[in-house]
Design an enzyme around this catalytic site. Structure first.
Site, PDB file in Angstrom:
ATOM      1  N   SER A 141     -19.988 -11.918  24.162  1.00 28.00           N
ATOM      2  CA  SER A 141     -19.406 -11.382  25.928  1.00 28.00           C
ATOM      3  C   SER A 141     -17.715 -11.634  25.788  1.00 28.00           C
ATOM      4  CB  SER A 141     -20.875 -11.005  26.567  1.00 28.00           C
ATOM      5  OG  SER A 141     -20.934 -12.421  26.517  1.00 28.00           O
ATOM      6  N   HIS A 162     -19.492  -5.392  20.463  1.00 31.39           N
ATOM      7  CA  HIS A 162     -20.189  -5.816  21.921  1.00 31.39           C
ATOM      8  C   HIS A 162     -20.912  -5.031  22.579  1.00 31.39           C
ATOM      9  CE1 HIS A 162     -20.372  -7.148  26.394  1.00 31.39           C
ATOM     10  NE2 HIS A 162     -20.550  -7.826  24.990  1.00 31.39           N
ATOM     11  N   GLU A 174     -18.628  -1.501  22.750  1.00 29.26           N
ATOM     12  CA  GLU A 174     -17.354  -2.316  22.970  1.00 29.26           C
ATOM     13  C   GLU A 174     -16.671  -2.239  21.389  1.00 29.26           C
ATOM     14  OE1 GLU A 174     -17.140  -3.351  27.610  1.00 29.26           O
ATOM     15  OE2 GLU A 174     -17.247  -4.455  25.797  1.00 29.26           O
ATOM     16  N   ASN A 212     -17.588  -6.212  30.627  1.00 34.56           N
ATOM     17  CA  ASN A 212     -18.241  -7.170  31.772  1.00 34.56           C
ATOM     18  C   ASN A 212     -17.303  -8.187  32.779  1.00 34.56           C
ATOM     19  OD1 ASN A 212     -20.699  -8.253  30.843  1.00 34.56           O
ATOM     20  ND2 ASN A 212     -20.313  -9.290  29.031  1.00 34.56           N
TER      21      ASN A 212
HETATM   22  N1  3HC Z   1     -36.206  -0.864  23.639  1.00 36.12           N
HETATM   23  C1  3HC Z   1     -36.671   0.360  23.900  1.00 36.12           C
HETATM   24  N2  3HC Z   1     -36.959   1.130  25.283  1.00 36.12           N
HETATM   25  C2  3HC Z   1     -36.468   0.512  26.270  1.00 36.12           C
HETATM   26  C3  3HC Z   1     -36.574  -0.971  26.771  1.00 36.12           C
HETATM   27  C4  3HC Z   1     -36.344  -1.361  25.016  1.00 36.12           C
HETATM   28  N3  3HC Z   1     -36.079  -2.457  25.582  1.00 36.12           N
HETATM   29  N4  3HC Z   1     -36.309  -0.944  27.258  1.00 36.12           N
HETATM   30  C5  3HC Z   1     -36.829   0.151  28.037  1.00 36.12           C
HETATM   31  N5  3HC Z   1     -36.331   1.101  27.510  1.00 36.12           N
HETATM   32  C6  3HC Z   1     -37.146   2.610  28.027  1.00 36.12           C
HETATM   33  C7  3HC Z   1     -38.619   3.153  28.625  1.00 36.12           C
HETATM   34  O1  3HC Z   1     -39.603   2.761  27.827  1.00 36.12           O
HETATM   35  C8  3HC Z   1     -38.095   3.731  29.009  1.00 36.12           C
HETATM   36  O2  3HC Z   1     -38.287   5.371  28.631  1.00 36.12           O
HETATM   37  P1  3HC Z   1     -38.626   6.583  29.369  1.00 36.12           P
HETATM   38  O3  3HC Z   1     -37.461   6.593  30.590  1.00 36.12           O
HETATM   39  O4  3HC Z   1     -38.779   7.863  28.043  1.00 36.12           O
HETATM   40  O5  3HC Z   1     -40.296   6.105  30.219  1.00 36.12           O
HETATM   41  C9  3HC Z   1     -36.863   3.565  29.565  1.00 36.12           C
HETATM   42  O6  3HC Z   1     -35.975   3.226  28.894  1.00 36.12           O
HETATM   43  C10 3HC Z   1     -36.965   3.260  31.097  1.00 36.12           C
HETATM   44  O7  3HC Z   1     -37.035   1.912  30.765  1.00 36.12           O
HETATM   45  P2  3HC Z   1     -38.644   0.948  32.244  1.00 36.12           P
HETATM   46  O8  3HC Z   1     -38.706   2.577  32.637  1.00 36.12           O
HETATM   47  O9  3HC Z   1     -39.386   0.193  32.034  1.00 36.12           O
HETATM   48  O10 3HC Z   1     -37.675   0.518  33.242  1.00 36.12           O
HETATM   49  P3  3HC Z   1     -36.268   1.618  34.576  1.00 36.12           P
HETATM   50  O11 3HC Z   1     -36.602   2.253  34.631  1.00 36.12           O
HETATM   51  O12 3HC Z   1     -36.317   0.230  35.170  1.00 36.12           O
HETATM   52  O13 3HC Z   1     -35.227   0.851  33.317  1.00 36.12           O
HETATM   53  C11 3HC Z   1     -33.431  -0.020  32.342  1.00 36.12           C
HETATM   54  C12 3HC Z   1     -34.645  -0.712  32.594  1.00 36.12           C
HETATM   55  C13 3HC Z   1     -33.150   0.490  31.066  1.00 36.12           C
HETATM   56  C14 3HC Z   1     -33.066  -1.683  31.618  1.00 36.12           C
HETATM   57  C15 3HC Z   1     -32.451  -0.066  33.751  1.00 36.12           C
HETATM   58  O14 3HC Z   1     -32.719  -1.159  34.820  1.00 36.12           O
HETATM   59  C16 3HC Z   1     -30.974  -0.458  33.243  1.00 36.12           C
HETATM   60  O15 3HC Z   1     -29.819   0.681  33.110  1.00 36.12           O
HETATM   61  N6  3HC Z   1     -30.704  -1.397  34.133  1.00 36.12           N
HETATM   62  C17 3HC Z   1     -29.276  -2.134  33.969  1.00 36.12           C
HETATM   63  C18 3HC Z   1     -28.976  -2.546  32.316  1.00 36.12           C
HETATM   64  C19 3HC Z   1     -27.824  -3.161  32.356  1.00 36.12           C
HETATM   65  O16 3HC Z   1     -26.898  -2.803  33.679  1.00 36.12           O
HETATM   66  N7  3HC Z   1     -27.453  -3.503  31.341  1.00 36.12           N
HETATM   67  C20 3HC Z   1     -25.939  -4.299  31.403  1.00 36.12           C
HETATM   68  C21 3HC Z   1     -26.682  -5.586  31.144  1.00 36.12           C
HETATM   69  S1  3HC Z   1     -23.950  -6.549  31.257  1.00 36.12           S
HETATM   70  C22 3HC Z   1     -24.798  -6.981  29.201  1.00 36.12           C
HETATM   71  O17 3HC Z   1     -25.549  -6.663  28.556  1.00 36.12           O
HETATM   72  C23 3HC Z   1     -23.196  -7.595  28.370  1.00 36.12           C
HETATM   73  C24 3HC Z   1     -24.012  -9.020  27.966  1.00 36.12           C
HETATM   74  O18 3HC Z   1     -22.647  -9.262  27.289  1.00 36.12           O
HETATM   75  C25 3HC Z   1     -24.262  -9.792  28.399  1.00 36.12           C
END
Ligand code: 3HC
Length: 307
Positions: A141, A162, A174, A212
């Site tokens: 990342s 990524h 990415e 990022n």
């Molecule tokens: N696998 C499969 N499905 C998943 C899952 C997983 N690991 N995590 C969540 N889901 C599904 C759930 O089953 C749910 O499905 P549904 O809508 O059909 O019921 C849906 O995703 C939403 O999940 P939740 O209801 O548990 O929770 P939220 O609505 O709060 O969503 C989230 C959780 C998807 C994580 C949301 O909060 C989100 O998009 N957050 C932002 C995440 C983000 O910005 N990620 C990028 C980070 S930066 C990065 O990764 C870069 C790296 O370099 C560090």
């Protein structure tokens, strides 16, 4: 673990077709297991490698759990279909503790610890062991992909892939172009990303790539705002969710991705760009030193029940 041994699958070379059909993922953590899952879900044969059997056990549980979530969304209450989707998808994943068991795939994606020397050593080994047609990719990342691949010969068949956390849910990939990537490799990586259900964007090998690089200043400014006492972390989180439509606020996101990961990404971007927005943040440094890393350690900006 029953899947750990005896990889006998025939990995036919797809060099002539240029399509990636077999994938090896190295690193069974959150990102690696997510990448293995989306490839298997898409019908591809996958080898998931991690040096530690206990990490593979954890990956197995998390992949099965997340496949079930995906299947439930797709098949609602049809338990038969849910079970067969999970069984078939998971059945495409072989697991091993030895890198040698995964070197014959068309694509090898590295998702191990964010340490330059460790990644370089792995890529040098893969370059020697993998057949000529195999494309090598890193899921880094923050580290320069040119630096990671500096010692390999196949620089034309090397790039960055990524992914975002949680991999099965986040729709973006990415595709990072190293200085020597061939057009054929780039196209194969883009096509593979699409085949695992992602929308692909392209970026040069620049610090933080697209997402990022933009999330970094956002996260850093949120931390400074809280550190100065301008607003509570809860209110900042609510502000960005309700005022900007983000799924998580910056402190929830930092806890989700890990404060150590956040700190490392900011540090690399500061070193590479000199932009003061990425300067170290005392609050973040202190919390990481105290082991408050977010969800994975049970406490970050918020407290969590440790699983
Ligand atoms: N696998 C499969 N499905 C998943 C899952 C997983 N690991 N995590 C969540 N889901 C599904 C759930 O089953 C749910 O499905 P549904 O809508 O059909 O019921 C849906 O995703 C939403 O999940 P939740 O209801 O548990 O929770 P939220 O609505 O709060 O969503 C989230 C959780 C998807 C994580 C949301 O909060 C989100 O998009 N957050 C932002 C995440 C983000 O910005 N990620 C990028 C980070 S930066 C990065 O990764 C870069 C790296 O370099 C560090």
């Amino acid at each position: 673990m029953n899947k750990l041994v005896g990889i006998t699958r025939n990995f036919s070379s797809s060099a002539t077709q240029n399509a990636i059909k077999t994938v090896t993922v190295i690193g069974g953590g959150l990102m690696g297991s997510g990448i293995a899952q989306v490839a298997a879900q898409a019908g591809q044969n996958v080898v998931l490698i991690d040096a530690y059997p206990e990490q593979l056990e954890k990956a197995q549980k998390s992949i099965q759990g997340n496949l079930t979530r995906v299947a439930k969304k797709q098949y609602k209450d049809d338990t038969g279909k849910i079970e067969s989707f999970v069984k078939e998808s998971f059945g495409r994943i072989q697991m091993s503790t030895k890198v040698e068991d995964g070197v014959k795939s068309d694509l090898i994606v590295e998702a191990i610890v964010e340490k330059l020397d460790v990644k370089q050593e792995l890529f040098n080994k893969l370059d020697q062991l993998a057949p000529a047609h195999t494309i090598l990719a890193t899921n880094t990342s923050s580290i320069s992909i040119n630096e990671i691949g500096a010692g390999i010969k196949r620089k034309d068949r090397y790039g960055g892939l990524h992914f975002f956390n949680p991999v099965p849910v986040m729709r973006l990939l990415e595709v990072i172009k190293g200085d020597h990537i061939s057009e054929e490799t780039y196209q194969a990586m883009m096509a593979w990303g699409k085949s695992v259900g992602k929308t692909c964007i392209t970026c040069k090998d620049t610090p933080g790539f697209v997402v990022n690089r933009l999330l970094g200043p956002y996260s850093a400014e949120a931390l400074r705002m809280y550190e100065r006492g301008d607003a509570s972390k809860e209110d900042i989180d609510i502000g960005m969710k309700l005022g900007a439509g983000y799924p998580m606020g910056p402190f929830e996101l930092a806890d989700y991705t890990g404060l150590d990961t956040n700190k490392f990404a900011l540090q690399v971007m500061y070193e590479k760009t000199g932009n003061p927005v990425f300067k170290p943040i005392p609050l973040l440094d202190r919390m990481v030193a105290e082991g408050k890393l977010g969800i994975k350690s049970g406490e970050g900006f918020y407290k969590y029940n440790k699983k």
